[in-house]
Scaffold this motif. Sequence first.
Motif, PDB file in Angstrom:
ATOM      1  N   ASP A  26      -1.644  -0.448  12.084  1.00 27.07           N
ATOM      2  CA  ASP A  26      -1.057  -1.227  10.959  1.00 27.07           C
ATOM      3  C   ASP A  26      -0.816  -0.291  10.031  1.00 27.07           C
ATOM      4  O   ASP A  26      -1.434   0.260   9.387  1.00 27.07           O
ATOM      5  N   GLN A  27       0.458  -0.422   9.582  1.00 25.32           N
ATOM      6  CA  GLN A  27       0.971   0.707   8.617  1.00 25.32           C
ATOM      7  C   GLN A  27       0.252   0.659   7.186  1.00 25.32           C
ATOM      8  O   GLN A  27       0.421   1.329   6.446  1.00 25.32           O
ATOM      9  N   ARG A  44      -2.323   2.941   7.202  1.00 23.59           N
ATOM     10  CA  ARG A  44      -1.707   4.516   6.654  1.00 23.59           C
ATOM     11  C   ARG A  44      -1.323   4.409   5.154  1.00 23.59           C
ATOM     12  O   ARG A  44      -1.596   5.510   4.265  1.00 23.59           O
ATOM     13  N   ASP A  45      -0.935   3.440   4.537  1.00 21.87           N
ATOM     14  CA  ASP A  45      -0.673   3.453   3.006  1.00 21.87           C
ATOM     15  C   ASP A  45      -1.689   3.168   2.307  1.00 21.87           C
ATOM     16  O   ASP A  45      -1.509   3.945   1.189  1.00 21.87           O
TER      17      ASP A  45
END
Length: 231
Positions: A119-120, A123-124
Motif C-alpha cells: 500500500d502506497q 511507502r509514503d
Amino acid sequence: MRVDIITALPEIVRGPLDESIPGRAQSKGELHIEIHDLREYATGKYRKVDDYPFGGGAGMVLKPEPIFECFEHIKASGDEIDDVIFLTPDGEVFNQAIANELSLKNRLVLLAGHYKGVDQRVRDTLVTREISIGDYVLSGGELPAMVLVDAIARVLPGVLGDSSSALTDSFQDGFLDAPAYTRPADYNGLVVPDVLLSGDHKRIDEWRDQQRLDKTRKRRPDLLDDSDSSF
C-alpha cells in the motif's frame, strides 16, 4: 549492526542468512538479524496480509495495517532505526557504494514486498529509502533483502578472515576484479600465468591492475571515464 526484515514469507530468508558470510557475521557478534512474520500482525481468522487494489487491476497488494503494527513492534524493541528500506524494482539500483554506506549504519529495517507491492501509504509514511537489485521483477522482496544483507555483512569490520579481502572485491574502486588462480599450476595443460608464479609482487600487482582495467573496459565500459586509461 542490527537488521530487521519484515516479510510475509519468513521461511524463505531464515535458512540462507544463517549460512556463509551472514552466518559468520552473526556468530562473531557483528550482525544481528531479526525476521518478522507479517502474518503475526494481521487480524481475522485467516490473518490476511493482502487485498485487491482499489480501482481494479491485476494482482494483490500488501495491506497497510499489518506492516504498521509490525513496524511499531520493531521500533519499540531496540535502538533508533537509521533507515527503513523497501525492496522494489522502481528503487535506486543497489551497488557496492550503497553496500559500504549501509554497513556504517547501526540499525536497518528491510521491508520485503510481495504480490503487486505494498500500500502506497506505507511507502509514503514509513519507508525512508527504496532500493532495487536490478531491472527485472522477482516474486517478492525476500531475495533482494538477502542480497543486501550478504553484501553488507561482508564489509563489516572483523567478519572476513582477511580484512583486505572485501576491499579488493569487484566494484570497490569502480573496476571489476582480476582473474584468480589456485593450485595446481598446470591442470591438463591449462597453466597459470607465469607472472603469478614469479614471486615478484610488484609485477603481480601491475598484472592484476592491467587485467582489471582490461576486463572492465571489455565488459563494463560504463564504469570507466576518460581518465581510466591506466592505473
